[in-house]
Write a protein that holds these residues in place. Structure first.
Motif, PDB file in Angstrom:
ATOM      1  N   ALA B  78      58.834   8.631  14.134  1.00  0.00           N
ATOM      2  CA  ALA B  78      57.897   8.401  14.808  1.00  0.00           C
ATOM      3  C   ALA B  78      57.822   9.365  16.014  1.00  0.00           C
ATOM      4  O   ALA B  78      56.711   9.864  16.419  1.00  0.00           O
ATOM      5  CB  ALA B  78      57.601   6.980  15.270  1.00  0.00           C
ATOM      6  N   PHE B  79      58.885   9.451  16.936  1.00  0.00           N
ATOM      7  CA  PHE B  79      58.790  10.066  17.919  1.00  0.00           C
ATOM      8  C   PHE B  79      58.625  11.587  17.678  1.00  0.00           C
ATOM      9  O   PHE B  79      57.885  12.247  18.219  1.00  0.00           O
ATOM     10  CB  PHE B  79      59.970   9.861  18.820  1.00  0.00           C
ATOM     11  CG  PHE B  79      60.392   8.679  19.184  1.00  0.00           C
ATOM     12  CD1 PHE B  79      59.095   7.667  19.162  1.00  0.00           C
ATOM     13  CD2 PHE B  79      61.737   7.950  19.500  1.00  0.00           C
ATOM     14  CE1 PHE B  79      59.461   6.178  19.688  1.00  0.00           C
ATOM     15  CE2 PHE B  79      61.979   6.628  19.897  1.00  0.00           C
ATOM     16  CZ  PHE B  79      60.826   5.528  19.931  1.00  0.00           C
ATOM     17  N   ALA B  80      59.417  11.996  16.965  1.00  0.00           N
ATOM     18  CA  ALA B  80      59.482  13.463  16.188  1.00  0.00           C
ATOM     19  C   ALA B  80      57.950  13.938  15.801  1.00  0.00           C
ATOM     20  O   ALA B  80      57.455  14.995  16.100  1.00  0.00           O
ATOM     21  CB  ALA B  80      60.399  13.722  15.226  1.00  0.00           C
ATOM     22  N   THR B  81      57.268  12.861  15.196  1.00  0.00           N
ATOM     23  CA  THR B  81      56.165  13.391  14.583  1.00  0.00           C
ATOM     24  C   THR B  81      54.893  13.385  15.642  1.00  0.00           C
ATOM     25  O   THR B  81      54.018  14.074  15.666  1.00  0.00           O
ATOM     26  CB  THR B  81      55.624  12.099  13.818  1.00  0.00           C
ATOM     27  OG1 THR B  81      56.612  12.075  12.688  1.00  0.00           O
ATOM     28  CG2 THR B  81      54.064  12.447  13.231  1.00  0.00           C
ATOM     29  N   ARG B  82      55.096  12.564  16.720  1.00  0.00           N
ATOM     30  CA  ARG B  82      54.254  12.793  17.800  1.00  0.00           C
ATOM     31  C   ARG B  82      54.580  14.224  18.401  1.00  0.00           C
ATOM     32  O   ARG B  82      53.431  14.707  18.918  1.00  0.00           O
ATOM     33  CB  ARG B  82      54.608  11.703  18.982  1.00  0.00           C
ATOM     34  CG  ARG B  82      53.720  11.980  20.238  1.00  0.00           C
ATOM     35  CD  ARG B  82      53.654  10.869  21.200  1.00  0.00           C
ATOM     36  NE  ARG B  82      53.261  11.219  22.565  1.00  0.00           N
ATOM     37  CZ  ARG B  82      52.016  11.529  22.825  1.00  0.00           C
ATOM     38  NH1 ARG B  82      51.058  11.446  21.968  1.00  0.00           N
ATOM     39  NH2 ARG B  82      51.585  11.965  24.144  1.00  0.00           N
ATOM     40  N   GLN B  83      55.726  14.698  18.544  1.00  0.00           N
ATOM     41  CA  GLN B  83      55.824  16.008  19.264  1.00  0.00           C
ATOM     42  C   GLN B  83      55.232  16.960  18.436  1.00  0.00           C
ATOM     43  O   GLN B  83      54.716  17.923  18.819  1.00  0.00           O
ATOM     44  CB  GLN B  83      57.311  16.076  19.648  1.00  0.00           C
ATOM     45  CG  GLN B  83      57.676  17.008  20.608  1.00  0.00           C
ATOM     46  CD  GLN B  83      58.807  17.073  21.124  1.00  0.00           C
ATOM     47  OE1 GLN B  83      59.754  16.401  20.737  1.00  0.00           O
ATOM     48  NE2 GLN B  83      59.085  18.260  22.437  1.00  0.00           N
ATOM     49  N   VAL B  84      55.611  16.835  17.056  1.00  0.00           N
ATOM     50  CA  VAL B  84      55.043  17.908  15.958  1.00  0.00           C
ATOM     51  C   VAL B  84      53.468  17.907  16.183  1.00  0.00           C
ATOM     52  O   VAL B  84      52.963  18.875  16.272  1.00  0.00           O
ATOM     53  CB  VAL B  84      55.256  17.414  14.671  1.00  0.00           C
ATOM     54  CG1 VAL B  84      54.614  18.460  13.735  1.00  0.00           C
ATOM     55  CG2 VAL B  84      56.778  17.704  14.403  1.00  0.00           C
ATOM     56  N   LEU B  85      52.782  16.712  16.492  1.00  0.00           N
ATOM     57  CA  LEU B  85      51.148  16.726  16.476  1.00  0.00           C
ATOM     58  C   LEU B  85      50.928  17.301  17.823  1.00  0.00           C
ATOM     59  O   LEU B  85      49.665  17.980  17.804  1.00  0.00           O
ATOM     60  CB  LEU B  85      51.112  15.271  16.365  1.00  0.00           C
ATOM     61  CG  LEU B  85      50.953  14.414  14.930  1.00  0.00           C
ATOM     62  CD1 LEU B  85      50.713  13.045  14.801  1.00  0.00           C
ATOM     63  CD2 LEU B  85      50.275  15.342  13.792  1.00  0.00           C
ATOM     64  N   LEU B  86      51.619  17.191  18.732  1.00  0.00           N
ATOM     65  CA  LEU B  86      51.248  17.524  20.223  1.00  0.00           C
ATOM     66  C   LEU B  86      51.201  19.244  20.039  1.00  0.00           C
ATOM     67  O   LEU B  86      50.627  19.817  20.668  1.00  0.00           O
ATOM     68  CB  LEU B  86      52.437  17.410  21.193  1.00  0.00           C
ATOM     69  CG  LEU B  86      52.377  16.180  21.830  1.00  0.00           C
ATOM     70  CD1 LEU B  86      53.376  15.706  22.745  1.00  0.00           C
ATOM     71  CD2 LEU B  86      51.060  15.930  22.641  1.00  0.00           C
ATOM     72  N   HIS B  87      51.700  19.959  19.165  1.00  0.00           N
ATOM     73  CA  HIS B  87      51.925  21.441  18.742  1.00  0.00           C
ATOM     74  C   HIS B  87      50.865  21.674  17.547  1.00  0.00           C
ATOM     75  O   HIS B  87      51.742  22.776  17.342  1.00  0.00           O
ATOM     76  CB  HIS B  87      53.369  21.634  19.200  1.00  0.00           C
ATOM     77  CG  HIS B  87      53.913  21.508  20.549  1.00  0.00           C
ATOM     78  ND1 HIS B  87      53.511  22.021  21.596  1.00  0.00           N
ATOM     79  CD2 HIS B  87      55.025  20.522  20.784  1.00  0.00           C
ATOM     80  CE1 HIS B  87      54.166  21.276  22.554  1.00  0.00           C
ATOM     81  NE2 HIS B  87      54.928  20.429  22.238  1.00  0.00           N
ATOM     82  N   ILE B  88      50.281  20.823  17.126  1.00  0.00           N
ATOM     83  CA  ILE B  88      50.072  21.437  15.813  1.00  0.00           C
ATOM     84  C   ILE B  88      48.789  22.277  15.671  1.00  0.00           C
ATOM     85  O   ILE B  88      48.466  23.054  14.757  1.00  0.00           O
ATOM     86  CB  ILE B  88      49.462  20.164  14.768  1.00  0.00           C
ATOM     87  CG1 ILE B  88      49.605  20.202  13.560  1.00  0.00           C
ATOM     88  CG2 ILE B  88      48.139  19.458  15.515  1.00  0.00           C
ATOM     89  CD1 ILE B  88      50.766  19.999  12.824  1.00  0.00           C
ATOM     90  N   MET B  89      48.178  22.396  16.820  1.00  0.00           N
ATOM     91  CA  MET B  89      46.829  23.220  16.832  1.00  0.00           C
ATOM     92  C   MET B  89      47.367  24.688  16.701  1.00  0.00           C
ATOM     93  O   MET B  89      48.367  25.239  17.156  1.00  0.00           O
ATOM     94  CB  MET B  89      46.249  22.964  18.237  1.00  0.00           C
ATOM     95  CG  MET B  89      45.502  21.993  18.570  1.00  0.00           C
ATOM     96  SD  MET B  89      44.272  21.504  17.488  1.00  0.00           S
ATOM     97  CE  MET B  89      43.002  22.425  18.248  1.00  0.00           C
ATOM     98  N   PRO B  90      46.479  25.292  15.931  1.00  0.00           N
ATOM     99  CA  PRO B  90      46.958  26.833  15.702  1.00  0.00           C
ATOM    100  C   PRO B  90      46.889  27.588  17.005  1.00  0.00           C
ATOM    101  O   PRO B  90      46.116  27.348  18.023  1.00  0.00           O
ATOM    102  CB  PRO B  90      45.421  27.181  14.857  1.00  0.00           C
ATOM    103  CG  PRO B  90      44.977  25.977  14.264  1.00  0.00           C
ATOM    104  CD  PRO B  90      45.295  25.136  15.146  1.00  0.00           C
ATOM    105  N   GLY B  91      47.902  28.529  17.062  1.00  0.00           N
ATOM    106  CA  GLY B  91      48.077  29.108  18.380  1.00  0.00           C
ATOM    107  C   GLY B  91      49.036  28.777  19.329  1.00  0.00           C
ATOM    108  O   GLY B  91      49.431  29.137  20.227  1.00  0.00           O
ATOM    109  N   ASP B  92      49.283  27.185  19.010  1.00  0.00           N
ATOM    110  CA  ASP B  92      50.324  26.611  20.172  1.00  0.00           C
ATOM    111  C   ASP B  92      51.852  27.317  19.793  1.00  0.00           C
ATOM    112  O   ASP B  92      52.135  27.201  18.576  1.00  0.00           O
ATOM    113  CB  ASP B  92      50.038  25.227  19.851  1.00  0.00           C
ATOM    114  CG  ASP B  92      50.951  24.372  21.006  1.00  0.00           C
ATOM    115  OD1 ASP B  92      50.325  23.512  21.458  1.00  0.00           O
ATOM    116  OD2 ASP B  92      52.080  24.799  21.171  1.00  0.00           O
ATOM    117  N   PRO B  93      52.269  27.788  20.792  1.00  0.00           N
ATOM    118  CA  PRO B  93      53.599  28.425  20.722  1.00  0.00           C
ATOM    119  C   PRO B  93      54.691  27.309  20.335  1.00  0.00           C
ATOM    120  O   PRO B  93      55.557  27.567  20.117  1.00  0.00           O
ATOM    121  CB  PRO B  93      53.927  29.130  21.905  1.00  0.00           C
ATOM    122  CG  PRO B  93      53.174  28.342  23.007  1.00  0.00           C
ATOM    123  CD  PRO B  93      51.903  27.919  22.363  1.00  0.00           C
TER     124      PRO B  93
END
Lengths: 52, 184
Positions: B78-93
């Motif tokens: 769950a914690f890792a998924t939140r961090q993945v979703l924080l950077h899911i937007m295209p162009g996010d490094p």
């Protein structure tokens, strides 16, 4: 500071699991898991400025 | 699956956890990738995963021991998924550098998923829980080294986190060790 405390709690849990009784390990594990989830929920409400 | 084979598998699981914790340290110290608060929470869940294998080695395999590790794996996912979703937007490094094309938090999510599947797979073998087999195999050197390796790496994280975050709140994007900065 809270993360160092959580790592310390996990260390105590693992030592208790190896050296202590199952009941103590179970109780300490439950408390540590609850504390880590509470810490996560606390940080999840913050705006994390991670992308730049 | 015999109890002794289950204990060996649990010891191997501990070595896998030790490998993950050591790899995180390698990234931190060799590549100067300081872990963010969410990264630290994921490390904590990896360390907490060890509770099941340690109890299985010490007291013999029980479903409740595996359940504890499964709970830690689900929380970590769950914690890792939140961090993945924080950077899911295209162009996010993304946060930090990538390893083999994926960021560390993506690898963490994969790791927690693998741990969950592995625990479920081992739970399928009821023969390891047979109550008539009261002879608990004594933990050998292989298992004992695994236990103390994970405990030592977790204890080392207490110190590294204290030096990184200092006595206050850990910064969202840590670039320096707070405790060392104050001393200089």
């Amino acid at each position: 500071m809270e993360f160092a405390a959580l790592f310390l709690a996990v260390t105590v849990v693992l030592v208790a699991a190896w050296r202590g009784t199952r009941t103590v390990a179970l109780v300490l594990f439950g408390a540590t898991l609850a504390a880590s989830v509470a810490t996560y929920l606390h940080h999840a409400t913050d705006v994390l400025k991670l992308s730049f | 699956m015999s109890r002794s084979f289950a204990v060996t598998l649990n010891a191997l699981g501990l070595y896998a956890i030790a490998f993950v914790l050591a790899a995180a340290f390698a990234a931190q110290f060799l590549r100067h990738e300081l872990p963010c608060p969410l990264c630290l929470l994921q490390r904590i869940q990896f360390a907490l995963l060890a509770i099941g294998p340690i109890l299985n080695i010490r007291h013999g395999p029980r479903p409740s021991h595996y359940a504890m590790s499964l709970l830690a794996a689900l929380a970590g996912a769950a914690f890792a998924t939140r961090q993945v979703l924080l950077h899911i937007m295209p162009g996010d490094p993304g946060f930090g550098s990538a390893l083999f094309g994926y960021h560390y938090y993506t690898w963490a999510l994969i790791g927690f998923c693998i741990a969950s599947v592995a625990i479920a797979a081992v739970l399928l073998f009821d023969s390891q829980f047979k109550s008539d087999d009261t002879t608990q195999p004594k933990a050998g050197t292989f298992a004992r080294v695994a236990v103390w390796l994970v405990i030592a790496l977790t204890a080392a994280n207490v110190l590294s986190t204290l030096v990184e975050c200092g006595l206050g709140a850990c910064p969202d994007n840590p670039v320096d060790y707070e405790l060392l900065k104050r001393r200089l």
